[in-house]
Design an enzyme around this catalytic site. Structure first.
Site, PDB file in Angstrom:
ATOM      1  N   THR A   1       0.608  -1.197  -0.066  1.00 55.07           N
ATOM      2  CA  THR A   1       0.036  -0.173  -0.154  1.00 55.07           C
ATOM      3  C   THR A   1       0.914   1.263   0.101  1.00 55.07           C
ATOM      4  O   THR A   1       0.447   2.477  -0.282  1.00 55.07           O
ATOM      5  CB  THR A   1      -0.909  -0.103   1.326  1.00 55.07           C
ATOM      6  OG1 THR A   1      -0.211  -0.311   2.391  1.00 55.07           O
ATOM      7  CG2 THR A   1      -2.071  -0.932   1.272  1.00 55.07           C
ATOM      8  N   ASP A   2       2.258   1.262   0.376  1.00 54.45           N
ATOM      9  CA  ASP A   2       2.855   2.268   0.515  1.00 54.45           C
ATOM     10  C   ASP A   2       3.190   3.310  -0.644  1.00 54.45           C
ATOM     11  O   ASP A   2       2.927   4.305  -0.851  1.00 54.45           O
ATOM     12  CB  ASP A   2       4.270   2.152   1.237  1.00 54.45           C
ATOM     13  CG  ASP A   2       5.308   1.113   0.832  1.00 54.45           C
ATOM     14  OD1 ASP A   2       4.695   0.461  -0.316  1.00 54.45           O
ATOM     15  OD2 ASP A   2       6.374   1.069   1.059  1.00 54.45           O
TER      16      ASP A   2
ATOM     17  N   SER B   1      31.602  -6.504   6.679  1.00 60.07           N
ATOM     18  CA  SER B   1      30.550  -7.120   7.309  1.00 60.07           C
ATOM     19  C   SER B   1      31.034  -8.412   7.714  1.00 60.07           C
ATOM     20  O   SER B   1      31.398  -9.072   6.901  1.00 60.07           O
ATOM     21  CB  SER B   1      29.502  -7.268   6.401  1.00 60.07           C
ATOM     22  OG  SER B   1      28.377  -8.232   6.713  1.00 60.07           O
TER      23      SER B   1
ATOM     24  N   GLY C   1      13.294 -10.517   4.058  1.00 57.10           N
ATOM     25  CA  GLY C   1      12.398  -9.705   3.747  1.00 57.10           C
ATOM     26  C   GLY C   1      11.927  -8.867   5.181  1.00 57.10           C
ATOM     27  O   GLY C   1      10.857  -8.442   5.296  1.00 57.10           O
TER      28      GLY C   1
ATOM     29  N   ASP D   1       9.771   0.707   4.812  1.00 54.44           N
ATOM     30  CA  ASP D   1      10.874   0.063   5.383  1.00 54.44           C
ATOM     31  C   ASP D   1      11.757   1.001   6.057  1.00 54.44           C
ATOM     32  O   ASP D   1      12.167   0.930   7.300  1.00 54.44           O
ATOM     33  CB  ASP D   1      11.765  -0.801   4.502  1.00 54.44           C
ATOM     34  CG  ASP D   1      10.805  -1.943   3.871  1.00 54.44           C
ATOM     35  OD1 ASP D   1       9.686  -2.283   4.479  1.00 54.44           O
ATOM     36  OD2 ASP D   1      11.585  -2.450   2.813  1.00 54.44           O
TER      37      ASP D   1
HETATM   38  C1  GLA Z   1       9.227  -3.946   0.495  1.00 50.28           C
HETATM   39  C2  GLA Z   1       9.311  -2.560  -0.011  1.00 50.28           C
HETATM   40  C3  GLA Z   1       8.258  -1.617   0.830  1.00 50.28           C
HETATM   41  C4  GLA Z   1       6.742  -2.243   0.474  1.00 50.28           C
HETATM   42  C5  GLA Z   1       6.893  -3.717   1.166  1.00 50.28           C
HETATM   43  C6  GLA Z   1       5.302  -4.060   0.647  1.00 50.28           C
HETATM   44  O1  GLA Z   1       9.396  -4.325   1.824  1.00 50.28           O
HETATM   45  O2  GLA Z   1      10.426  -2.083   0.135  1.00 50.28           O
HETATM   46  O3  GLA Z   1       8.569  -0.494   0.217  1.00 50.28           O
HETATM   47  O4  GLA Z   1       6.404  -1.722  -0.559  1.00 50.28           O
HETATM   48  O5  GLA Z   1       7.638  -4.349   0.201  1.00 50.28           O
HETATM   49  O6  GLA Z   1       4.361  -3.743   1.407  1.00 50.28           O
END
Ligand code: GLA
Length: 391
Positions: free
Chosen positions: A37-38, A69, A128, A176
């Site tokens: 949705t962002d 790292s 993720g 994120d």
């Molecule tokens: C990834 C992207 C975010 C968002 C999500 C899905 O994490 O980096 O900006 O679009 O997917 O909600």
């Protein structure tokens, strides 16, 4: 060995004794609801978690930086100058912090010396949980703190997103970096991605925990499918704009969308847009439920979110579907859904504390039997955003 000792040992091996060093921490994130949705101008409801990235930093006197790292030890120490930077594939993961240095420089925030940096991440790789955003905001905070630029966190969040969009070339939304930078202990953040208005919402889920389950899926075609979903939504929006004066899908209620949905000519794009609209409304409904202490309803809306991501947005896949669908059948589970971009990565589940052990056992067994390898489980601690750790 504890993390700090291990980082100091690695620092010594790479750069010599760790004297006059500073330590920073940057979290990863989970998103409770509001997925994809962002970039559609809707709402998200993420929180920062206590798994993340640590950095041990020393100033150099010249214009060069060296970065190592522990998680990517095979890439060795990566060097770069603090100005005139370009994306360089050979620099691999270091393009994330390098991109941030570049965005800072272009915005007029010039670093007058470089650093020696050792990083260590406790986030599972490629799961993720936003390890890249964690590193970006970490670098932004290191720069801001060292040179006293006085940039506020929301601006550092935007600059970190810009590094990912323009320098690394991944067209992600703002969620994120925002969750990583603005996270607050025991709170989720309701963020309107259209205006960047936000507020914290206390996660009062007494007696329950959020369990993160990693599919451990190895390869995914995430980036290209992600960009394709964005394009499909943008095209659907452009057709809807012929009949309605809107700037984003996030402006529509479900009923408003349903009334004009037939204007989206491609049936697949119609489904994509439907998800974006419905998920945004679902997010608002879920936050309202949580704030009324109705976590059962919140959990049910999490399940609905997963179904929509599976059926309308098509970003789940057999691994995430197996995890979610098996979780729904377990005792003490209020809700379970994929979190993040999808195509692998993790689910999150709200599980009654006394049922967590059985949850791990049962979901682990069924998943391993169906998929052929094991998932991993983490109980999420909701944490503060990127910060310096006082020694
Ligand atoms: C990834 C992207 C975010 C968002 C999500 C899905 O994490 O980096 O900006 O679009 O997917 O909600």
């Amino acid at each position: 060995m504890d993390i700090m000792t291990m980082m100091k040992d690695n620092f010594k091996d790479c750069f010599g004794d760790a004297v006059n060093t500073r330590t920073y921490f940057s979290p990863g994130r989970i998103n409770l609801i509001g997925e994809h949705t962002d970039y559609n101008g809707g709402h998200v409801f993420p929180c920062a978690i206590s798994l993340g990235t640590y950095a041990l930093v020393a100033d150099r006197t010249d214009n060069k930086s060296r970065i190592f790292s522990i998680n990517m030890a095979d890439k060795g120490v990566i060097e770069f100058p603090m100005s005139g930077l370009k994306y360089d594939r050979a620099k691999d993961w270091a393009n994330y912090p390098i991109g941030v240095v570049d965005v800072f420089e272009k915005a007029g925030y010039k670093a007058d010396h470089g650093f020696d940096i050792v990083m260590y991440g406790t986030l599972p790789n490629g799961a993720g949980l936003s390890s890249s955003a964690s590193i970006e905001v970490l670098m932004a905070v290191i720069l801001n703190d060292t040179f006293n630029f006085g940039i506020d966190m929301v601006d550092m969040v935007k600059m970190s997103q810009q590094a990912e969009n323009k320098f690394v070339g991944v067209n992600c939304g703002i969620m994120d970096q925002f969750a990583v930078g603005m996270g607050k202990k025991d709170c989720a953040i309701l963020l309107d991605c259209n205006t960047l208005e936000y507020r914290y919402s206390k996660l009062a889920i007494d007696g329950y925990s959020i369990v993160i389950t990693n599919t451990n899926k190895k390869h995914s075609l995430g980036a290209s499918a992600y960009n394709q979903r964005r394009k499909q939504c943008e095209h659907a929006l452009s057709e809807l704009q012929q009949v309605k004066d809107i700037k984003s899908l996030g402006e529509l209620t479900n009923a408003e969308f349903d009334a004009i949905a037939d204007k989206v000519s491609d049936p697949l794009e119609r489904l994509r847009a439907r998800h974006a609209v419905y998920e945004n409304q679902r997010t608002l409904e879920a936050v309202a439920a949580l704030e009324k202490n109705d976590i059962a309803k919140f959990g049910k809306l999490m399940n609905d979110s997963h179904v929509s991501l599976r059926d309308d947005y098509d970003v789940t896949g057999v691994e995430l579907d197996t995890l979610a669908e098996v979780a729904w059948q377990q005792e003490g589970v209020l809700g379970s859904r994929m979190t993040g971009a999808g195509f692998g990565g993790c689910t999150i589940s709200i599980v009654k504390n006394e049922n967590i052990d059985d949850f791990k056992k049962n979901v682990g067994e069924i998943y391993t039997k169906r998929i052929g390898y094991e998932p991993s489980f983490y109980v999420a601690n909701i944490a503060d955003g990127t910060h310096k750790i006082e020694n």
